[in-house]
Design a protein around this motif. Structure first.
Motif, PDB file in Angstrom:
ATOM      1  N   SER A 270      92.096  24.456  87.507  1.00 46.15           N
ATOM      2  CA  SER A 270      90.712  24.154  87.159  1.00 46.15           C
ATOM      3  C   SER A 270      90.563  22.662  86.918  1.00 46.15           C
ATOM      4  N   CYS A 271      89.327  22.246  86.643  1.00 46.79           N
ATOM      5  CA  CYS A 271      89.003  20.822  86.554  1.00 46.79           C
ATOM      6  C   CYS A 271      88.685  20.423  85.125  1.00 46.79           C
ATOM      7  N   ASN A 272      89.057  19.199  84.747  1.00 48.51           N
ATOM      8  CA  ASN A 272      88.621  18.548  83.518  1.00 48.51           C
ATOM      9  C   ASN A 272      87.988  17.221  83.894  1.00 48.51           C
ATOM     10  N   GLY A 273      86.905  16.853  83.233  1.00 51.51           N
ATOM     11  CA  GLY A 273      86.279  15.567  83.518  1.00 51.51           C
ATOM     12  C   GLY A 273      84.793  15.599  83.233  1.00 51.51           C
ATOM     13  N   ARG A 274      84.081  14.578  83.732  1.00 51.51           N
ATOM     14  CA  ARG A 274      82.640  14.471  83.482  1.00 51.51           C
ATOM     15  C   ARG A 274      81.798  14.891  84.682  1.00 51.51           C
ATOM     16  N   ASN A 275      82.368  14.858  85.873  1.00 52.38           N
ATOM     17  CA  ASN A 275      81.573  15.129  87.073  1.00 52.38           C
ATOM     18  C   ASN A 275      82.371  15.971  88.067  1.00 52.38           C
ATOM     19  N   CYS A 276      82.812  17.146  87.608  1.00 55.94           N
ATOM     20  CA  CYS A 276      83.679  17.973  88.447  1.00 55.94           C
ATOM     21  C   CYS A 276      82.966  18.525  89.678  1.00 55.94           C
ATOM     22  N   GLY A 277      81.625  18.500  89.696  1.00 57.02           N
ATOM     23  CA  GLY A 277      80.915  18.909  90.895  1.00 57.02           C
ATOM     24  C   GLY A 277      81.198  18.011  92.067  1.00 57.02           C
ATOM     25  N   ASP A 278      81.584  16.760  91.806  1.00 56.71           N
ATOM     26  CA  ASP A 278      81.882  15.812  92.880  1.00 56.71           C
ATOM     27  C   ASP A 278      83.350  15.395  92.928  1.00 56.71           C
ATOM     28  N   THR A 279      84.049  15.465  91.798  1.00 60.75           N
ATOM     29  CA  THR A 279      85.421  14.954  91.772  1.00 60.75           C
ATOM     30  C   THR A 279      86.487  16.024  91.998  1.00 60.75           C
ATOM     31  N   PHE A 280      86.149  17.290  91.748  1.00 56.53           N
ATOM     32  CA  PHE A 280      87.141  18.357  91.873  1.00 56.53           C
ATOM     33  C   PHE A 280      87.335  18.708  93.345  1.00 56.53           C
ATOM     34  N   VAL A 281      88.586  18.634  93.807  1.00 54.47           N
ATOM     35  CA  VAL A 281      88.867  18.942  95.218  1.00 54.47           C
ATOM     36  C   VAL A 281      88.800  20.429  95.488  1.00 54.47           C
ATOM     37  N   GLY A 282      88.744  21.228  94.444  1.00 56.42           N
ATOM     38  CA  GLY A 282      88.623  22.673  94.599  1.00 56.42           C
ATOM     39  C   GLY A 282      89.916  23.391  94.312  1.00 56.42           C
ATOM     40  N   PRO A 283      89.867  24.714  94.226  1.00 54.27           N
ATOM     41  CA  PRO A 283      91.072  25.503  93.961  1.00 54.27           C
ATOM     42  C   PRO A 283      92.097  25.327  95.071  1.00 54.27           C
TER      43      PRO A 283
END
Length: 682
Positions: A270-283
Motif C-alpha cells: 500500500s501507499c503512504n504519502g500526501r498524493n498517492c493518487g498520482d505517486t503510487f505506482v499501484g499494487p
C-alpha cells in the motif's frame, strides 16, 4: 462406453458440487475479508473505506467514545491504530494492557459504534513514538540486529506478534470471527531500510510475510511502502475459503470437498504519502486493491518547528484524485493525533501530536478540515456503485483538464470526476454537453455524471478557531514553593570509568537524565594571569541536550535537533586554584524511531577539553568520571502527591529562576487535602 459413462458420472458430480457450493454461497453470507483488483470485500460486500488513525495510548479511555463518534459523524467507517510494543511489554515478560494501554477495550469501543478496525501490529511502528515502538530491553538481547534476517530478533518479533494475534482471536475481534478487524499490518515502511541489509533484507521480508499469514487471522495482511510484499502460498484444504471467479463472482467451496490445488493468499502493498493518487505506482499484482494507509493530514511537529499546515482543499483534492483512479481505501494519518504523554515521543517530537488533524489534540473538530472531508465522503458514497462495479475511462477536455468516468454497461450507473490539474488558472469545461466551472487544482464530483455535488476547492463547512482564556480561579490563593535539586559530586555516583560513558546504556530508557561528573586540580600558576582571559570548556556530545555546571554554578546549555542530534558546546568559564568540580547533565529528548541499526544508536557526552590554561589544552576525556542516572526528585517522585513530602520545600525569595529547581503549587491548608493537587516541574 465405460469410460464415457464414468466421465458423465464425474461431470455430473462436479456439477452437483458447484451447484451445491453456489447455493451455499447465496444462502449464507460467510464472515471474513477477501479482495480482488477492485476492492476489499467484507462479509460478501464490496466497500468504499474511509479510515482515520486514532492511537489509543495518545488519548484516554474516557475520551475514546467521543473521538470515535466524531470520526463516524465525519464520514469514517474504519479506525486504524498501531500496536505499541514498548507500552505493553516495558519489561521483558511483564505486560501492561490497562488504562490507556487497553487495546482490547479500544477495539471494542470502535466496534460498538459500528466501525471497522485496521490493526497495524508492526511490531516496528515508527509513528514518532519512542524507539519506534521497540521496548528498550530488546536492544540488550545478545547478538540482536533489528529488522533483518537475525534469529534473536525474529524470535522476539514473532513471539509478540503471535501474542497480539492470539489475544484478538480470544476476543473474537477478527472479521472472520464476526469482529471489526478487517486488515492487519506486519512491519512498516521496510523499503526505507531494506537495501542496507542486502540479501538478508529480502529474506526477512519473505519471512515476515510467511510468519504473519501463517497466523491464520482470516483477514488480509498489508505492508505499507513495500513494493515486494510477498505472496505466501496457503493450502485450500484447511478451511472453507473464497475463490475469485469470473465477473467478480465468488464461490464458497464446501469444507468436505477435496480439490487437489492451492490458492495464493496475497499480502497487499500500500501507499503512504500526501498524493498517492498520482505517486503510487499501484499494487504489485493485478488482483490486489489500491490502498492508501497513510494520507498525512498535516505534519507532526518537532521542537523548533513552526506550526504545520495542510489545507482542507489540498486534502480533499488528494482523496478525490485517489478514488477517481481506482482507489477504494484511504486512511488519514492522523485523524486524531492526541498527546504524547510522559516520555512516549521519539527524538525531539513535541508532546502535542498532529494538532492540525481533523480532530485536534483535545478531540475538538478542526474546521473547515473536518467538515470539508465529511462532505467529500458523502459525495464519494454517492458514487459507490460506479466506483466498485463500473468500468473506468479517461477523457481529455482541454489543457490540464480531464474527466475520469466510471460506468456500468447496460445500466444508468455512472460517476464522473472532472479535474483541473492547473495549479493557478481556473477553467470552464464541457462534459456531455454541459459546461462546468472548475477552479484551479480542483476536482468536481458528479455521482450521476450530470449533477455537481462537490468540488474540492469550494468549502461550505464553517470555520473555527481555538482560543485560550486564563481561569482566574486557577491562580487565586495559590502557594508556590521550591526545592533545589542537588548537583552530585563524583563521590555521590555509583558508576566510574576513565571516560564519559554512553548515555542510553546507563539510563536504559527509564529516565532522560544522566549526570557526568569529574574533578580537576589546578595550581595558581595554571590559571591565566590576565583577568580578561578565561579558560574555555569544549564539550562534544552525541545528543540530545546538555547542561553544564562548574563548581555548582550553571554556565550554559547546548542541544542538537531532529536532523542533527550531535552538537558541540563551548563556553568561557571561571576556574580556581585547588579542586574544581565539573558536572554535566546529559539528556535525551525521546529515543530515535527510524532508520537502520536502531540498536546501535548513541547519545551523551563524548569528549571534554579545557583550553586557555597556562599549561595548554587539557583533555578531560581520559579523566576519572562518575555517572548517575536520573535526578533525585524524579526517583523520589516528588511531582506526585505521595512523594512531595520526601524533600524540603521553601518559599524563600531569591530561589526563583535558578537552574534545577522544582516548583510546587497548591491551595492553602484551608482547602481539604483531597482537593489540593500540587503540580511540579523541573
Amino acid at each position: 462406453m465405460l469410460r464415457s459413462r464414468c466421465g458423465a458420472v464425474l461431470l455430473k458430480f462436479l456439477c452437483l458440487v458447484v451447484l451445491s457450493a453456489t447455493a451455499l454461497a447465496h444462502k449464507k453470507v460467510t464472515k471474513g475479508v477477501t479482495y480482488d483488483g477492485r476492492s476489499l470485500i467484507i462479509n460478501g460486500r464490496r466497500e468504499l473505506l474511509f479510515s482515520g488513525s486514532v492511537h489509543y495510548p495518545r488519548s484516554t479511555p474516557e475520551t475514546w467514545p467521543q473521538i470515535i463518534a466524531k470520526a463516524k459523524h465525519g464520514g469514517l467507517n474504519v479506525i486504524q491504530t498501531y500496536v505499541f510494543w514498548n507500552v505493553h511489554e516495558p519489561v521483558q515478560g511483564q505486560f501492561n494492557f490497562v488504562g490507556r494501554n487497553d487495546l482490547v477495550k479500544f477495539i471494542k469501543t470502535v466496534w460498538q459504534q459500528g466501525l471497522y478496525v485496521t490493526l497495524r501490529i508492526g511490531p516496528f511502528i515508527e509513528a514518532e513514538w519512542n524507539f519506534g515502538g521497540f521496548p528498550y530491553w530488546l536492544k540488550e538481547v545478545e547478538n540482536i540486529t533489528f529488522r533483518t534476517d537475525n534469529p534473536p530478533f525474529k524470535y522476539h518479533m514473532e513471539k509478540f506478534t503471535k501474542m497480539i494475534v492470539n489475544m484478538m482471536k480470544r476476543e473474537k475481534l477478527y472479521a472472520s470471527q464476526g469482529g471489526p478487524i478487517i486488515l492487519s499490518q506486519i512491519e512498516n515502511e521496510y523499503n526505507m531500510i531494506e537495501l542496507a541489509f542486502k540479501e538478508k533484507g529480502k529474506s526477512y521480508v519473505q519471512w515476515a510475510g510467511n510468519m504473519a499469514v501463517g497466523l491464520k487471522t482470516g483477514v488480509p495482511w498489508v505492508m505499507c511502502k513495500q513494493n515486494d510484499a510477498p505472496d505466501p502460498v496457503v493450502s485450500l484444504l484447511s478451511s472453507p475459503s473464497f475463490l475469485q471467479g469470473t465477473n467478480n463472482q465468488r464461490v464458497l467451496w464446501p469444507k468436505n470437498v477435496f480439490f487437489p490445488f492451492f490458492f495464493v493468499s496475497v499480502k497487499i502493498n500500500s501507499c503512504n504519502g500526501r498524493n498517492c493518487g498520482d505517486t503510487f505506482v499501484g499494487p504489485n499484482r493485478p488482483n490486489k486493491p489500491v490502498l492508501w494507509t497513510e494520507n498525512w493530514t498535516a505534519q507532526y511537529r518537532v521542537f523548533g518547528d513552526p506550526p504545520s499546515q495542510r489545507s482542507a482543499e489540498d486534502l480533499a483534492f488528494s482523496v478525490a484524485r485517489f478514488f477517481s483512479k481506482n482507489g477504494t481505501l484511504v486512511n488519514y494519518y492522523m485523524y486524531h493525533g492526541g498527546t504524547n504523554f510522559g516520555r512516549t515521543a521519539s527524538s525531539f517530537v513535541t508532546t502535542r501530536y498532529y494538532d492540525e488533524a481533523p480532530l485536534d489534540e483535545y478531540g475538538f473538530q478542526k474546521e473547515p478540515k473536518w467538515g470539508h472531508l465529511r462532505d467529500l465522503h458523502s459525495a464519494l458514497r454517492l458514487c459507490r456503485k460506479a466506483l466498485l462495479w463500473g468500468l473506468p475511462t479517461v477523457h481529455t477536455m482541454g489543457k490540464d483538464l480531464e474527466a475520469l468516468v466510471y460506468e456500468k454497461p447496460g445500466t444508468s450507473v455512472c460517476a464522473a470526476f472532472l479535474t483541473n490539474n492547473d495549479t493557478r488558472v481556473a477553467a470552464t469545461a464541457t462534459f456531455r454537453g454541459v459546461e462546468f466551472y472548475l477552479p484551479s487544482r480542483s476536482i468536481s464530483i458528479l455521482p450521476d455524471c450530470k449533477t455537481l455535488v462537490f468540488n474540492t476547492q469550494r468549502i461550505t463547512s464553517q470555520h473555527n478557531a481555538r482560543g485560550y482564556h486564563p481561569v482566574k480561579e486557577s491562580h487565586r490563593d495559590r502557594e508556590w514553593k521550591m526545592h533545589q535539586e542537588k548537583i552530585p559530586r563524583i563521590s555521590d555516583t555509583y558508576i566510574r570509568s576513565m571516560a564519559p560513558l554512553e548515555l542510553m546504556n546507563l539510563t536504559k530508557d527509564r529516565t532522560d537524565y544522566l549526570w557526568y561528573t569529574t574533578s580537576l586540580e589546578l595550581e595558581r600558576g595554571d590559571l591565566p594571569m590576565r583577568h580578561d582571559i578565561s579558560p574555555v570548556i569544549e564539550v562534544a556530545s552525541l545528543g540530545h541536550v546538555m547542561h553544564a555546571f562548574i563548581n555548582n554554578i550553571y554556565v550554559g546549555s547546548g542541544h542538537g535537533d531532529k536532523i542533527e542530534k550531535s552538537f558541540a558546546f563551548k563556553k568561557a568559564i571561571n576556574l580556581k586554584a585547588g579542586t574544581n568540580r565539573i558536572s554535566l547533565l546529559g539528556m535525551t529528548v525521546g529515543l530515535p524511531d527510524s532508520g537502520v541499526y536502531l540498536e546501535h544508536r548513541m547519545a551523551g557526552v563524548h569528549s571534554v577539553i579545557i583550553k586557555g590554561l597556562n599549561t595548554g589544552t587539557l583533555d578531560l576525556s581520559t579523566n576519572e568520571w562518575g555517572h548517575k542516572a536520573g535526578v533525585a526528585g524524579e526517583s523520589l517522585r516528588i511531582y506526585k502527591q505521595h512523594g512531595s513530602h520526601r524533600v524540603g520545600w521553601s518559599n524563600s525569595k531569591g530561589s526563583e529562576g535558578k537552574p534545577l529547581t522544582w516548583y510546587k503549587v497548591s491551595r492553602p491548608e484551608s482547602i481539604p487535602e483531597a482537593n489540593r493537587k500540587p503540580s511540579c516541574s523541573l
